[in-house]
Design an enzyme around this catalytic site. Structure first.
Site, PDB file in Angstrom:
ATOM      1  N   HIS A 120     -14.267  25.466  30.751  1.00 37.97           N
ATOM      2  CA  HIS A 120     -14.507  24.426  31.748  1.00 37.97           C
ATOM      3  C   HIS A 120     -13.469  23.323  31.494  1.00 37.97           C
ATOM      4  CE1 HIS A 120     -16.736  21.091  33.644  1.00 37.97           C
ATOM      5  NE2 HIS A 120     -17.541  21.986  34.191  1.00 37.97           N
ATOM      6  N   ASP A 197     -19.085  24.591  23.137  1.00 38.26           N
ATOM      7  CA  ASP A 197     -19.626  23.995  24.363  1.00 38.26           C
ATOM      8  C   ASP A 197     -20.773  24.898  24.833  1.00 38.26           C
ATOM      9  OD1 ASP A 197     -20.225  23.461  27.002  1.00 38.26           O
ATOM     10  OD2 ASP A 197     -18.149  23.454  27.704  1.00 38.26           O
ATOM     11  N   GLN A 200     -23.562  26.011  29.207  1.00 37.64           N
ATOM     12  CA  GLN A 200     -23.958  27.133  30.060  1.00 37.64           C
ATOM     13  C   GLN A 200     -24.838  28.134  29.306  1.00 37.64           C
ATOM     14  OE1 GLN A 200     -24.265  27.942  33.659  1.00 37.64           O
ATOM     15  NE2 GLN A 200     -22.614  26.518  33.233  1.00 37.64           N
ATOM     16  N   LYS A 223     -28.858  21.148  32.927  1.00 45.30           N
ATOM     17  CA  LYS A 223     -28.751  22.583  33.216  1.00 45.30           C
ATOM     18  C   LYS A 223     -29.944  23.355  32.657  1.00 45.30           C
ATOM     19  CE  LYS A 223     -23.881  22.494  33.990  1.00 45.30           C
ATOM     20  NZ  LYS A 223     -22.519  22.759  33.527  1.00 45.30           N
ATOM     21  N   CYS A 361     -14.480  24.213  38.158  1.00 49.69           N
ATOM     22  CA  CYS A 361     -13.901  23.436  37.050  1.00 49.69           C
ATOM     23  C   CYS A 361     -13.283  24.352  35.996  1.00 49.69           C
ATOM     24  CB  CYS A 361     -14.931  22.526  36.376  1.00 49.69           C
ATOM     25  SG  CYS A 361     -15.568  21.256  37.452  1.00 49.69           S
TER      26      CYS A 361
END
Ligand SMILES: *Cc1c(COP(=O)(O)O)cnc(C)c1O
Length: 403
Positions: A120, A197, A200, A223, A361
């Site tokens: 991202h 990260d 997600q 999320k 993104c």
């Protein structure tokens, strides 16, 4: 688990869009919010809204207890060793910027950083800014046509010049689950730190931070059924102690004179100013909510949705799915030959189906496939097989209209 019962927790799922029942397949951009989480926010503002940590009065103490209680829930959920290793941030982007900014003082010219091709933009741009400031070099782990990272190439990039590796746990554009255990262990073998990260991954995968032995892990509440504007920077105690603070202000100090300021202990060193108190408390409530359903159940159910939707979509002539790793979360990126993704997205919206179109993104991934973008349908545990049938019909219709 009864999906219809779960759906009753989400008020927005009752609404109509363009006269049709909403089919919400944009979960990778943000998830919907159950009333248990909404009620937590309302309860805070109606009953104990006060600034935390500094007050002796009852409301301030109640707010502090709820906020610190949420921090502990987040610690338990991710199995971190200490609550003070969980730094509240405004989200994943903010969390990454705290680390990249701190690293300005930890790098020298010629040091190397490693990123992956599947990132991202928020896990690319802050590091490019860091490289510009420090003279460090950014190296990229390449991807293959299936949307998997090429791990042999990673081996060749690693050296004693590598200081930090940052990779997403799951790609938001393709759904690929990256082999982060291997990435972490190999980075540690050359003495580098690792930031993962997890934005997600958190909605779909239960992560055990101590077992992973990762140095930094970041994610956003919105999320995973929580509100926007709140997230977490997890850092190992040793890493966070070494990292210089990002912002100066109230709450992050031990002592201030005009000659010199000493910083507060963790987590306050990284939490200057009044935080998003209701958001932090609601993040805790969101984790309670998904745990009441069960992360394992969620993963199983979403996998069924993914398999079902992939098989149905692939029957549409000219439709190509991007990202076919065997290790995927419930994200399907696709295009129909000769049709711009935006045009499909617009027709789906008219039919009540919310998908995302564009580069998500993650422009380097689109450049790899030489496409302007994709249509992305991303599923959650409150979606149904009937909704997928309706989406597939809508894509067929759009393809017929546009071809
Ligand atoms: C959503 C997302 C981000 C950005 O999260 P914010 O909440 O917008 O800061 C970063 N990385 C990945 C993989 C994401 O899916």
């Amino acid at each position: 688990m009864d999906v219809n019962k779960i759906r009753k927790d989400f008020p927005v799922l009752n609404r109509k869009v363009n006269g049709r029942p909403l089919i919400y397949f944009d979960n990778a951009a943000t998830s919907q919010t159950p009333k248990q989480v909404i009620n937590t926010i309302v309860d805070y503002y109606e009953n104990y809204n006060a600034n935390i940590h500094r007050g002796v009065h009852a409301l301030s103490q109640e707010a502090t207890n709820a906020y610190e209680g949420a921090r502990q829930k987040i610690q338990y959920h991710f199995n971190a060793a200490h609550p003070y290793e969980m730094i509240f941030t405004s989200g994943t982007t903010h969390a990454i910027n705290i680390v990249s900014s701190g690293y300005t003082e930890l790098l020298n010219q010629g040091d190397e950083l490693i990123v992956s091709a599947l990132e991202h933009h928020s896990n690319i741009v802050p590091w490019q800014m860091l490289c510009k400031k420090t003279g460090a070099l950014l190296k990229v782990i390449p991807m293959n046509e299936d949307g998997d990272l090429i791990m042999d190439a990673y081996d060749e990039l690693l050296s004693d010049r590598t200081k930090l590796v940052f990779v997403n746990h799951v790609s938001n554009a393709l759904g690929t689950v990256n082999p982060i255990e291997e990435i972490i262990n190999k980075a540690h073998a050359v003495g580098a730190e690792v930031l993962i990260d997890g934005a997600q991954a958190s909605p779909h995968i239960k992560t055990d931070l101590q077992a992973l032995n990762v140095d930094y892990y970041v994610t956003s509440a919105h999320k995973i059924c929580g509100p926007t504007g709140i997230g977490i920077l997890y850092g190992k105690e040793t890493s966070l102690k070494r990292l210089p603070p990002y912002q100066g202000g109230g709450e992050m100090i031990a002592e201030v004179t005009f000659e010199k300021t000493t910083y507060a202990d963790l987590p306050h060193k990284f939490e200057a100013g009044t935080p998003n108190i209701a958001g932090g408390i609601a993040f805790g409530a969101a984790l309670d909510y998904v745990n009441s359903i069960g992360m394992e159940y969620i993963a199983e159910y979403e996998k069924e949705l993914l398999i079902y939707a992939t098989a149905a979509l692939k029957k549409i002539p000219g439709l190509k799915v991007y990202g076919v790793s065997p290790n995927k979360t419930a994200v399907i990126s696709f295009n129909v030959k000769g049709i711009h993704p935006y045009d499909i997205g617009s027709i789906l919206d008219k039919l009540g189906v919310a998908v995302r179109t564009g580069h998500h993104c993650a422009q380097p991934i689109m450049d790899f496939y030489k496409i302007p973008g994709t249509v992305r349908a991303s599923f959650s545990f409150y979606n149904t097989f009937e909704e997928i049938d309706a989406m597939v019909k809508a894509v067929e219709k759009a393809a017929q209209m546009l071809q």
